[in-house]
Design an enzyme around this catalytic site. Structure first.
Site, PDB file in Angstrom:
ATOM      1  CD  GLU A   1       5.512 -25.232  42.898  1.00  9.30           C
ATOM      2  OE1 GLU A   1       5.670 -26.323  43.407  1.00  9.30           O
ATOM      3  OE2 GLU A   1       4.733 -24.414  43.232  1.00  9.30           O
TER       4      GLU A   1
ATOM      5  CB  CYS B   1       4.178 -21.527  46.962  1.00  8.74           C
ATOM      6  SG  CYS B   1       4.518 -21.222  48.561  1.00  8.74           S
TER       7      CYS B   1
ATOM      8  CB  CYS C   1       1.811 -16.707  41.479  1.00  7.04           C
ATOM      9  SG  CYS C   1       2.643 -16.998  43.019  1.00  7.04           S
TER      10      CYS C   1
ATOM     11  CB  CYS D   1       6.157 -20.013  56.764  1.00  4.39           C
ATOM     12  SG  CYS D   1       6.979 -18.151  56.625  1.00  4.39           S
TER      13      CYS D   1
ATOM     14  CB  CYS E   1       5.386 -22.024  53.681  1.00  2.00           C
ATOM     15  SG  CYS E   1       5.917 -21.980  51.982  1.00  2.00           S
TER      16      CYS E   1
ATOM     17  CB  CYS F   1      11.539 -20.124  51.070  1.00  2.00           C
ATOM     18  SG  CYS F   1      11.378 -18.389  51.934  1.00  2.00           S
TER      19      CYS F   1
HETATM   20  S1  SF4 Z   1       5.223 -18.351  53.062  1.00  2.00           S
HETATM   21 FE1  SF4 Z   1       6.842 -19.835  52.226  1.00  2.00          FE
HETATM   22  S2  SF4 Z   1       7.894 -18.912  50.543  1.00  2.00           S
HETATM   23 FE2  SF4 Z   1       6.817 -17.132  51.768  1.00  2.00          FE
HETATM   24  S3  SF4 Z   1       8.443 -16.529  53.259  1.00  2.00           S
HETATM   25 FE3  SF4 Z   1       7.440 -18.276  54.274  1.00  2.00          FE
HETATM   26  S4  SF4 Z   1       8.473 -19.964  53.778  1.00  2.00           S
HETATM   27 FE4  SF4 Z   1       9.229 -18.334  52.433  1.00  2.00          FE
END
Ligand code: SF4
Length: 351
Positions: A92, A336, A105, A116, A119, A112
């Protein structure tokens, strides 16, 4: 297999061309076609001799990104693109028309694996690192999209999917490329890199001599909670992250921004605001509060406006520079990873 020329510097293009024994200025011409004129084939490069175009076509390819899906917010200010690369990997990229210009962005990894809790990008892990060329392809795709309305990309954040500092070399090559006059000549000061706090690489970045802004995701003022929200905290705890942020600010003279996603009942109390203020006391830093874009599958909810304001005022009262991020594109799920997840074959339950 044919080599992809897109994403190479002029110098690297020159090296690629050396077996063809062409004059050095040909590399510059090809770079101009690739990065400024948007050529997608060698046949379009009409200022190159026909023979050379045929030789290039035999050995090399031009592989950028193609649009797989796009969403545009009802107010016309935010556009989100799902861009696909040659191997079918998609990421994206988001355009936000801000009062101060067009901000984009971009993603640095497909998915990833930082885990987190809030996310959507991490729900299916990481597919792979992106190359410098794939990062550049996102920027140039949006630059071309904007050129239809006589606009251009003004500022950029590396805040899409992925942890940029876990793909350090490619990210650095990309930053050099996008700054190069034969690409976009983008000022380093218009670029912000956002990290979850990979401490040794924050120190390394400070030594690179490129004055980009750094934004560090904090999201909690004490280690136990931060480790729950961001597993990377078990490796690089808060005190080390904040010390690295301070060192980055001292070295580059750039103000470091600490991102703090506000989650209802989790990290938005006044006591937590006071702890955060204490943690950042005396640092050239500001805090960006982001009321969470709810992640339905994780049951994380947005605090009331009242709680957001109380948190902000508490930081302000403790002399911490603070802003609250304006909400943009909520109607197209600008957080995201959400668009990409919808297009992953195994992810039809994620919205
Ligand atoms: S916020 Fe999402 S994209 Fe950013 S480091 Fe954490 S898991 Fe990865």
């Amino acid at each position: 297999m044919k080599k992809n020329l897109f994403g190479l510097t002029v110098e690297a293009l020159g090296e690629m061309l050396s077996p063809l024994q062409v004059p050095a200025f040909r590399a510059k011409q090809i770079a101009a076609w690739l990065y400024q004129r948007g050529a997608s084939s060698f046949a379009e490069m009409t200022n190159l001799p026909k023979q050379l175009r045929a030789a290039l076509d035999e050995k090399f390819t031009i592989s950028t990104a193609r649009q797989k899906a796009a969403l545009h917010s009802a107010d016309g200010k935010t556009s989100k693109f799902l861009l696909e690369f040659a191997d079918g990997t998609a990421v994206e990229s988001v355009l936000m028309r801000q009062p101060y210009g067009n901000s984009i962005c971009i993603s640095t990894q497909a998915g990833c694996n930082m885990g987190c809790a809030f996310c959507a990008s991490t729900l299916h892990g990481m597919a792979r690192d992106l190359t410098a060329g794939e990062m550049l392809a996102q920027v140039l795709f949006i630059e071309r999209f904007l050129s239809q309305e006589n606009g251009k990309v003004d500022t950029m954040v590396l805040m899409g999917s992925g942890e940029p500092l876990m793909n350090y070399d490619q990210v650095l090559s990309f930053l050099h490329l996008v700054h190069a006059p034969y690409v976009l000549g983008m000022s380093y000061r218009s670029i912000t890199l956002s990290t979850s706090g990979i401490v040794p690489r924050i120190y390394a970045l400070a030594e690179e001599g490129i004055p980009i802004s750094l934004s560090i995701s904090l999201h909690a003022p004490e280690d136990a909670l931060r480790s729950r929200l961001m597993p990377i905290n078990r490796k690089y705890p808060l005190a080390e992250v904040v010390a690295a942020g301070k060192a980055y600010g001292d070295k580059t003279k750039r103000r470091v921004t600490y991102e703090y996603i506000l989650i209802d009942g989790v990290n938005d109390s006044l006591e937590q605001a006071r702890l955060l203020a204490r943690l950042l006391r005396g640092q050239l830093a500001s805090v960006n509060l982001i009321p969470i874009n709810p992640v339905v599958e994780r049951h994380l909810l947005r605090p009331s406006q009242q709680r957001v304001e109380a948190f902000e005022q508490c930081l302000d009262a403790h002399h911490i520079a603070v802003t609250v991020r304006r909400e943009m594109g909520a109607d197209i799920n600008a957080a995201c990873g959400q668009l990409r997840n919808r297009h992953l074959p195994q992810a039809h339950d994620v919205r």
